[in-house]
Design an enzyme around this catalytic site. Structure first.
Site, PDB file in Angstrom:
ATOM      1  N   LYS A 112     -17.826  -1.853 -20.082  1.00 48.21           N
ATOM      2  CA  LYS A 112     -17.974  -1.774 -21.536  1.00 48.21           C
ATOM      3  C   LYS A 112     -19.174  -2.604 -21.994  1.00 48.21           C
ATOM      4  CE  LYS A 112     -15.417  -3.569 -25.579  1.00 48.21           C
ATOM      5  NZ  LYS A 112     -14.118  -4.156 -26.003  1.00 48.21           N
ATOM      6  N   HIS A 166      -6.658  -2.337 -24.537  1.00 47.97           N
ATOM      7  CA  HIS A 166      -7.508  -3.462 -24.965  1.00 47.97           C
ATOM      8  C   HIS A 166      -6.715  -4.769 -24.905  1.00 47.97           C
ATOM      9  CE1 HIS A 166     -10.088  -5.937 -27.530  1.00 47.97           C
ATOM     10  NE2 HIS A 166     -10.946  -4.934 -27.694  1.00 47.97           N
ATOM     11  N   ASP A 212     -12.698   5.056 -25.687  1.00 46.53           N
ATOM     12  CA  ASP A 212     -13.857   4.636 -26.475  1.00 46.53           C
ATOM     13  C   ASP A 212     -14.956   4.011 -25.633  1.00 46.53           C
ATOM     14  OD1 ASP A 212     -12.532   2.270 -25.878  1.00 46.53           O
ATOM     15  OD2 ASP A 212     -12.619   1.457 -27.910  1.00 46.53           O
ATOM     16  N   ASN A 213     -14.609   3.506 -24.458  1.00 49.59           N
ATOM     17  CA  ASN A 213     -15.605   2.918 -23.549  1.00 49.59           C
ATOM     18  C   ASN A 213     -14.912   2.605 -22.232  1.00 49.59           C
ATOM     19  OD1 ASN A 213     -15.224   0.487 -25.966  1.00 49.59           O
ATOM     20  ND2 ASN A 213     -14.426   0.064 -23.914  1.00 49.59           N
ATOM     21  N   HIS A 242     -11.542   1.077 -36.899  1.00 47.90           N
ATOM     22  CA  HIS A 242     -12.458  -0.057 -36.755  1.00 47.90           C
ATOM     23  C   HIS A 242     -13.658   0.046 -37.703  1.00 47.90           C
ATOM     24  CE1 HIS A 242     -14.029  -3.089 -33.494  1.00 47.90           C
ATOM     25  NE2 HIS A 242     -13.914  -3.637 -34.686  1.00 47.90           N
ATOM     26  N   ARG A 302     -16.211   4.826 -32.472  1.00 46.25           N
ATOM     27  CA  ARG A 302     -15.367   5.405 -33.523  1.00 46.25           C
ATOM     28  C   ARG A 302     -16.187   5.984 -34.668  1.00 46.25           C
ATOM     29  NH1 ARG A 302     -12.465   2.280 -30.546  1.00 46.25           N
ATOM     30  NH2 ARG A 302     -10.209   2.507 -30.436  1.00 46.25           N
ATOM     31  N   ASP A 318      -8.208   2.670 -25.777  1.00 46.58           N
ATOM     32  CA  ASP A 318      -9.148   1.589 -26.073  1.00 46.58           C
ATOM     33  C   ASP A 318      -9.413   0.770 -24.803  1.00 46.58           C
ATOM     34  OD1 ASP A 318     -10.655  -0.400 -27.244  1.00 46.58           O
ATOM     35  OD2 ASP A 318      -9.306  -0.671 -28.939  1.00 46.58           O
ATOM     36  N   ASP A 319     -10.646   0.752 -24.346  1.00 47.80           N
ATOM     37  CA  ASP A 319     -11.040  -0.005 -23.140  1.00 47.80           C
ATOM     38  C   ASP A 319     -10.373   0.534 -21.875  1.00 47.80           C
ATOM     39  OD1 ASP A 319     -12.441  -1.528 -24.937  1.00 47.80           O
ATOM     40  OD2 ASP A 319     -11.522  -3.436 -24.401  1.00 47.80           O
ATOM     41  N   CYS A 342     -16.320  -0.282 -28.926  1.00 44.99           N
ATOM     42  CA  CYS A 342     -15.257   0.185 -29.816  1.00 44.99           C
ATOM     43  C   CYS A 342     -15.738   0.786 -31.136  1.00 44.99           C
ATOM     44  CB  CYS A 342     -14.303  -0.964 -30.120  1.00 44.99           C
ATOM     45  SG  CYS A 342     -13.595  -1.766 -28.676  1.00 44.99           S
ATOM     46  N   LYS A 376      -5.574   2.465 -34.481  1.00 43.01           N
ATOM     47  CA  LYS A 376      -6.709   1.567 -34.713  1.00 43.01           C
ATOM     48  C   LYS A 376      -7.832   2.265 -35.479  1.00 43.01           C
ATOM     49  CE  LYS A 376     -10.267  -1.003 -32.172  1.00 43.01           C
ATOM     50  NZ  LYS A 376     -10.655  -1.617 -30.894  1.00 43.01           N
TER      51      LYS A 376
END
Length: 515
Positions: free
Chosen positions: A372, A225, A331-332, A127, A86, A44-45, A82, A125
């Site tokens: 991001k 993240h 994710d980014n 989302h 997903r 994540d991130d 995010c 996670k």
């Protein structure tokens, strides 16, 4: 280009008229290998250069070993944010078409693979609004929200501890199996989300180790993240190493990327982002504080790799490693957001809530521009590692373009699963993705004619090597990625007809998504 039409433009790229519509994928192709176990890990991130096998200095031996035994992509795309990423990953459709929060026009890969005989597990996670156990997953544990305190996801403090640092007053949604918990405070003071996700995954692998059916394990991380939370012993490993600053770190990572073959030296590294001051302009105290932030961030990635290694060890222990397809992605790109809720508390402990900010995020995304939530390469192009013994040639690097819409069709092909026309009360839209299996087998895939992006005010379209990108109210920018991967030379004024055609393509796509 003169008066070149859209169709003419596509022909010059070797693309067909079918690129004007959302592509469909109705039935999985036959696979010559038995249905594998599948592990899908999403960070994540995470920036393009954060892990070792993509040029980073952070200790990631398990991911590096995965890359050494498998394949790395240099051009793999996500949705730059995010939740949209997903929704797209889970369904193989653009989030604009599927419904980002509820995925009401799509089916998840768990809903497709479970009827094909898979045990479906998720730890981490999630989302989206409906819980995973309502969308094809047998078992679930984790954060059913956007972000949380790593030490204590709840609101209340544990006895003898400070109140957990938070971004907002409202509780974050957590879930265990099919039960949502608003304000989850674990009793264990050694709780840490990254470790807990691995623990749950390992427990489920142990529970189902004697099953003959293959398993799908989806392991979406919260790391790295914000908030910046990490174990003191992990932070100590990096404390002081970043006092050389973000300018030197970017140069070092760029040099390593070239040395290990992850970036072509014909492309220049982007200059320092305009939001970021030079390292030399900082005071000694500011440098020390910045060093601590990056040390905690690095520690979070280090701990994520440790947790992944524990899951891998369990898969090997139960004898299922040799026929397991493992994918790792993000994710980014690195995150420039600044929700600094505890400026007087250093990053690391439960009571803090600190972000990494644009300075280190710019280094995280080396060699690309931006971050991001933008559709420049720094926002939507991130690491992707694929590992599958006996199928993927070890140590491979590919420049073929992939996108997270391709994950679902890949799973379908390797599992021999079919895509339904309807499930429950949902009438499904066709898939937008294409299987990555030909690339895994070392072949040249007939790739996407066109790829599209949109999040908030960020927009982009890529046709062949041409990428048109826009942020906010600024003009569209045009880049030839074959010559300019870091998007430094805007060619929009030189090719106005190309800009017009690609803008029309993006608008057509966005309208089709709404139908």
């Amino acid at each position: 280009m003169g008066n070149q039409t859209r169709r003419d433009f596509l022909k010059t790229l070797g693309l067909g008229a079918a690129s004007l519509a959302l592509p469909g994928y109705l039935k999985a192709a036959e696979s010559s290998v038995s249905a594998p176990n599948i592990i899908l890990i999403m960070a994540d991130d995470l920036g393009y250069s954060d892990i070792g096998c993509y040029g980073g200095e952070i200790r990631t031996p398990n991911l590096d070993a995965l890359a050494a035994g498998g394949m790395r992509f240099t051009q793999f795309y996500n949705c730059a944010k995010c939740s949209p990423t997903r929704a797209t990953l889970l369904t193989g459709q653009y989030d604009q078409a599927v419904g980002q929060k509820n995925m009401e026009h799509g089916v998840t890969f768990a809903e497709v693979l479970r009827p094909a005989g898979y045990r479906t597990i998720i730890s981490g996670k999630w989302h989206q609004q409906p819980l995973p156990t309502t969308r094809g997953f047998d078992r679930y544990y984790g954060l059913a929200d956007g972000c949380c305190n790593y030490w204590n996801p709840g609101i209340k403090a544990r006895p003898g501890e400070p109140k957990p640092g938070r971004k907002r007053a409202e509780p974050r949604r957590w879930a265990i199996e099919g039960k949502a918990i608003m304000g989850y405070t674990p009793e264990d003071k050694n709780f840490y989300t990254t470790d807990a996700f691995a623990d749950y995954a390992i427990a489920r692998l142990e529970e189902y180790k004697r099953e003959t059916k293959p398993f799908l394990l989806y392991l979406p991380q919260t790391a790295p993240h914000y908030p910046l939370h990490a174990w003191p012993e992990d932070i100590a490993r990096y404390r002081g190493k970043y006092k050389t600053g973000w300018d030197k770190l970017r140069r070092q990572r760029y040099k390593r990327q070239i040395e290990i073959g992850m970036f072509d030296p014909k492309y220049e590294m982007s200059p320092r982002d305009e939001r970021v001051p030079s390292w030399d302009s900082l005071s000694a105290s500011e440098k020390d504080q910045a060093d601590l932030k990056m040390a905690v961030y690095a520690a979070m990635i280090d701990r994520m790799d440790q947790a992944i290694g524990r899951v891998f060890a369990k898969v090997k222990e139960i004898g299922k490693w040799k026929n397991t397809l493992i994918l790792f992605l993000a994710d980014n790109g690195g995150c420039p957001e600044t929700p600094d809720k505890t400026p007087d508390i250093p990053p690391g402990p439960v009571e803090s809530y600190r972000p990494i900010g644009p300075e280190w995020a710019n280094a995280s995304n080396t060699p690309y521009r931006k971050y991001k939530s933008t559709d420049y390469e720094g926002g939507n192009c991130t690491p992707f590692i694929a590992y599958w013994p006996g199928v993927i040639k070890p140590g491979t690097i590919t420049g073929q373009v992939g996108h997270i819409i391709d994950i679902m069709p890949t799973f379908m092909e390797v599992a021999g699963a079919e895509y339904p026309g309807r499930i429950d009360s949902r009438k499904l839209k066709p898939l937008a993705g294409k299987s990555l299996l030909p690339i895994f087998r070392g072949k040249q895939r007939l790739g996407h004619d066109v790829l599209y992006w949109q999040y908030g005010k960020a927009k982009a379209v890529r046709a062949g090597n041409w990428k048109l990108v826009r942020l906010g109210n600024a003009d569209w920018e045009l880049y030839d990625l074959d010559k300019d991967r870091t998007e430094l030379n805007n060619l929009a004024s030189q090719h106005p007809q190309k800009v017009k055609i690609m803008t029309g393509m993006w608008e057509d796509w966005r309208e089709k998504c709404r139908k």
